[in-house]
Design a protein around this motif. Sequence first.
Motif, PDB file in Angstrom:
ATOM      1  N   GLU A  55       0.843  -1.203   0.000  1.00  0.00           N
ATOM      2  CA  GLU A  55       0.000   0.000   0.000  1.00  0.00           C
ATOM      3  C   GLU A  55       0.874   1.248   0.000  1.00  0.00           C
ATOM      4  O   GLU A  55       2.073   1.179   0.231  1.00  0.00           O
ATOM      5  N   GLN A  56       0.199   2.378  -0.183  1.00  0.00           N
ATOM      6  CA  GLN A  56       0.879   3.674  -0.202  1.00  0.00           C
ATOM      7  C   GLN A  56       1.409   4.029   1.186  1.00  0.00           C
ATOM      8  O   GLN A  56       0.898   3.550   2.191  1.00  0.00           O
ATOM      9  N   SER A  57       2.427   4.895   1.198  1.00  0.00           N
ATOM     10  CA  SER A  57       2.960   5.368   2.477  1.00  0.00           C
ATOM     11  C   SER A  57       3.825   6.597   2.278  1.00  0.00           C
ATOM     12  O   SER A  57       4.558   6.680   1.288  1.00  0.00           O
ATOM     13  N   THR A  58       3.733   7.532   3.184  1.00  0.00           N
ATOM     14  CA  THR A  58       4.654   8.679   3.193  1.00  0.00           C
ATOM     15  C   THR A  58       5.601   8.568   4.389  1.00  0.00           C
ATOM     16  O   THR A  58       6.820   8.479   4.236  1.00  0.00           O
ATOM     17  N   ARG A  59       5.031   8.554   5.613  1.00  0.00           N
ATOM     18  CA  ARG A  59       5.850   8.546   6.824  1.00  0.00           C
ATOM     19  C   ARG A  59       6.663   7.258   6.965  1.00  0.00           C
ATOM     20  O   ARG A  59       7.863   7.293   7.246  1.00  0.00           O
ATOM     21  N   THR A  60       6.002   6.124   6.795  1.00  0.00           N
ATOM     22  CA  THR A  60       6.670   4.849   7.064  1.00  0.00           C
ATOM     23  C   THR A  60       7.792   4.616   6.057  1.00  0.00           C
ATOM     24  O   THR A  60       8.933   4.305   6.431  1.00  0.00           O
ATOM     25  N   ARG A  61       7.477   4.784   4.794  1.00  0.00           N
ATOM     26  CA  ARG A  61       8.470   4.573   3.730  1.00  0.00           C
ATOM     27  C   ARG A  61       9.702   5.456   3.954  1.00  0.00           C
ATOM     28  O   ARG A  61      10.843   4.991   3.936  1.00  0.00           O
ATOM     29  N   SER A 107       7.774  -5.018   5.785  1.00  0.00           N
ATOM     30  CA  SER A 107       6.671  -5.023   4.823  1.00  0.00           C
ATOM     31  C   SER A 107       5.405  -4.413   5.406  1.00  0.00           C
ATOM     32  O   SER A 107       5.155  -4.492   6.603  1.00  0.00           O
ATOM     33  N   ARG A 108       4.636  -3.778   4.518  1.00  0.00           N
ATOM     34  CA  ARG A 108       3.290  -3.286   4.845  1.00  0.00           C
ATOM     35  C   ARG A 108       2.289  -4.064   4.020  1.00  0.00           C
ATOM     36  O   ARG A 108       2.360  -4.084   2.786  1.00  0.00           O
ATOM     37  N   ASN A 109       1.374  -4.736   4.724  1.00  0.00           N
ATOM     38  CA  ASN A 109       0.296  -5.457   4.049  1.00  0.00           C
ATOM     39  C   ASN A 109      -0.934  -5.346   4.954  1.00  0.00           C
ATOM     40  O   ASN A 109      -1.027  -6.011   5.975  1.00  0.00           O
ATOM     41  N   LEU A 133       5.541  -2.913   8.787  1.00  0.00           N
ATOM     42  CA  LEU A 133       5.351  -1.498   8.440  1.00  0.00           C
ATOM     43  C   LEU A 133       3.862  -1.170   8.468  1.00  0.00           C
ATOM     44  O   LEU A 133       3.447  -0.180   7.899  1.00  0.00           O
ATOM     45  N   GLN A 134       3.082  -2.006   9.084  1.00  0.00           N
ATOM     46  CA  GLN A 134       1.632  -1.938   9.307  1.00  0.00           C
ATOM     47  C   GLN A 134       0.981  -3.133   8.629  1.00  0.00           C
ATOM     48  O   GLN A 134       1.274  -3.460   7.485  1.00  0.00           O
ATOM     49  N   ASP A 135       0.081  -3.768   9.404  1.00  0.00           N
ATOM     50  CA  ASP A 135      -0.744  -4.815   8.795  1.00  0.00           C
ATOM     51  C   ASP A 135      -2.198  -4.568   9.175  1.00  0.00           C
ATOM     52  O   ASP A 135      -2.543  -3.455   9.599  1.00  0.00           O
ATOM     53  N   TYR A 138      -1.880  -4.687  13.454  1.00  0.00           N
ATOM     54  CA  TYR A 138      -0.933  -3.875  14.224  1.00  0.00           C
ATOM     55  C   TYR A 138      -0.194  -2.854  13.349  1.00  0.00           C
ATOM     56  O   TYR A 138       0.058  -3.103  12.167  1.00  0.00           O
ATOM     57  N   HIS A 139       0.197  -1.744  13.991  1.00  0.00           N
ATOM     58  CA  HIS A 139       1.117  -0.783  13.363  1.00  0.00           C
ATOM     59  C   HIS A 139       2.162  -0.415  14.429  1.00  0.00           C
ATOM     60  O   HIS A 139       2.116   0.662  15.029  1.00  0.00           O
ATOM     61  N   PRO A 140       3.094  -1.340  14.683  1.00  0.00           N
ATOM     62  CA  PRO A 140       3.974  -1.173  15.852  1.00  0.00           C
ATOM     63  C   PRO A 140       4.885   0.055  15.793  1.00  0.00           C
ATOM     64  O   PRO A 140       5.127   0.686  16.829  1.00  0.00           O
ATOM     65  N   PHE A 141       5.394   0.413  14.616  1.00  0.00           N
ATOM     66  CA  PHE A 141       6.261   1.604  14.536  1.00  0.00           C
ATOM     67  C   PHE A 141       5.470   2.859  14.910  1.00  0.00           C
ATOM     68  O   PHE A 141       5.998   3.768  15.542  1.00  0.00           O
ATOM     69  N   GLN A 142       4.187   2.905  14.516  1.00  0.00           N
ATOM     70  CA  GLN A 142       3.372   4.064  14.866  1.00  0.00           C
ATOM     71  C   GLN A 142       3.185   4.143  16.380  1.00  0.00           C
ATOM     72  O   GLN A 142       3.288   5.210  16.981  1.00  0.00           O
ATOM     73  N   GLY A 143       2.946   2.981  16.992  1.00  0.00           N
ATOM     74  CA  GLY A 143       2.773   2.943  18.451  1.00  0.00           C
ATOM     75  C   GLY A 143       3.986   3.487  19.176  1.00  0.00           C
ATOM     76  O   GLY A 143       3.863   4.254  20.144  1.00  0.00           O
ATOM     77  N   HIS A 294      -2.297  12.454  16.006  1.00  0.00           N
ATOM     78  CA  HIS A 294      -2.884  11.766  14.847  1.00  0.00           C
ATOM     79  C   HIS A 294      -1.729  11.126  14.080  1.00  0.00           C
ATOM     80  O   HIS A 294      -0.695  11.777  13.863  1.00  0.00           O
ATOM     81  N   ALA A 295      -1.898   9.878  13.672  1.00  0.00           N
ATOM     82  CA  ALA A 295      -0.824   9.179  12.952  1.00  0.00           C
ATOM     83  C   ALA A 295      -0.517   9.843  11.608  1.00  0.00           C
ATOM     84  O   ALA A 295       0.581   9.705  11.084  1.00  0.00           O
ATOM     85  N   LEU A 296      -1.499  10.550  11.055  1.00  0.00           N
ATOM     86  CA  LEU A 296      -1.433  11.179   9.729  1.00  0.00           C
ATOM     87  C   LEU A 296      -1.311  10.105   8.630  1.00  0.00           C
ATOM     88  O   LEU A 296      -0.742   9.063   8.903  1.00  0.00           O
ATOM     89  N   PRO A 297      -1.817  10.318   7.434  1.00  0.00           N
ATOM     90  CA  PRO A 297      -2.418  11.566   6.984  1.00  0.00           C
ATOM     91  C   PRO A 297      -3.787  11.785   7.632  1.00  0.00           C
ATOM     92  O   PRO A 297      -4.558  10.831   7.775  1.00  0.00           O
ATOM     93  N   ALA A 298      -4.068  13.052   7.990  1.00  0.00           N
ATOM     94  CA  ALA A 298      -5.370  13.382   8.566  1.00  0.00           C
ATOM     95  C   ALA A 298      -6.321  13.775   7.445  1.00  0.00           C
ATOM     96  O   ALA A 298      -5.908  14.389   6.458  1.00  0.00           O
ATOM     97  N   ASN A 323       8.966  11.636  14.984  1.00  0.00           N
ATOM     98  CA  ASN A 323       9.435  10.540  15.843  1.00  0.00           C
ATOM     99  C   ASN A 323       9.343   9.176  15.164  1.00  0.00           C
ATOM    100  O   ASN A 323       9.938   8.205  15.640  1.00  0.00           O
ATOM    101  N   ARG A 324       8.628   9.106  14.033  1.00  0.00           N
ATOM    102  CA  ARG A 324       8.652   7.870  13.255  1.00  0.00           C
ATOM    103  C   ARG A 324      10.082   7.564  12.804  1.00  0.00           C
ATOM    104  O   ARG A 324      10.498   6.414  12.753  1.00  0.00           O
ATOM    105  N   LEU A 325      10.847   8.626  12.465  1.00  0.00           N
ATOM    106  CA  LEU A 325      12.231   8.433  12.029  1.00  0.00           C
ATOM    107  C   LEU A 325      13.080   7.857  13.163  1.00  0.00           C
ATOM    108  O   LEU A 325      13.791   6.864  12.979  1.00  0.00           O
TER     109      LEU A 325
END
Length: 336
Positions: A55-61, A107-109, A133-135, A138-143, A294-298, A323-325
């Motif tokens: 899927e698409q991603s800005t922050r995670t990628r 991976s994100r799936n 990278l999110q399934d 769970y989205h552990p990096f966001q947490g 907010h995790a964004l995108p909002a 802080n994702r970085l």
Amino acid sequence: MSSKFKGKHFLTCQDWSKQELDTVFETASDLKQKFANETPTRYLQDKTLFMIFFEQSTRTRNSMEAGMTQLGGHAHDLTADKMQLSHGETPKDTAIILSRMGHGIASRNCFYGIGNEYLSEMAKNSTKPVMSLQDDIYHPFQGLADLMTIFEHLGKNTKNLKVTVSWAYADTHSKPLSVPQTQILLFPRFGIDVTVAHPKEFPLSKNIVEKAKKNAEEGGSSLKFTNDMDEAFEGAQVVIPKNWGGFGHYDVNEYLQNEDECKKEMKANLEKYKNWICDDKKIKLADKNVKLMHALPADRGNEVTDEILDDPNISIVFDEAENRLHTAKSIMSLTM
Ligand code: CP
């Protein structure tokens, strides 16, 4: 960097003890400080991370790719259509092969009923750490980034801090359950009192709610649910208004067998709750020093008004995104 976490998968924060997560946060803060001072942190020199996005991603990628560069390594930015996955190559074979060529797989799936199983199958067969990278669950990096941001703005003593995770209206796409589910599992482990608000047709997954209640019991905190957004905002010190799709309303098999009908029903249910928005009226119900996350995108104007999202006294969403970085670099440098 030598670390006792070398090779450890990161599919959910649930698999990491509180003590282990404390080390992750300390490492992230150190990396953040060094990034600000432009001190080199080439802990993963010549190492390779394979990232596969369904899927698409800005922050995670970008947090992962920039993070790998800053750690002295390289990240391959892959999508399923660039790989033999699109011709049916299995996650098992893909994981075996990539783990022989590099040092980590991410991976994100997010496909409902599929994503977490896909990543778990990769982890079972990879000799190198596999990171989510999110399934769909769970989205552990966001947490991690969320909690790091809470520590920075509200202090490390989070005992009985009042955090509200609220469903909000959005018309962009059916967002996965994974962000709120990660938050309700993680925050109570750090003593945070969490209130979840959602319309009755938009519950979180039952088994995750059960696990989260257990975490709250063990963490000496509370986890409450309401179908009233106003009630959830009363006295809250942090509010997280965010849309999630109605997947939790369906059993996975029921959803997979009747996907089109479920999607149609979810869309019809969604339209009933356009007034679930974080606006000035809602914010006034919260604590006078309330922070918006907010995790964004909002979905501006639907989930939250511009006025609140852009208010520097309230909104900490861009610190959260940054802080994702630092948290991504922490996990990568500790596990790879
Ligand atoms: N918060 C988050 O995961 O953002 P992206 O979808 O842009 O990666």
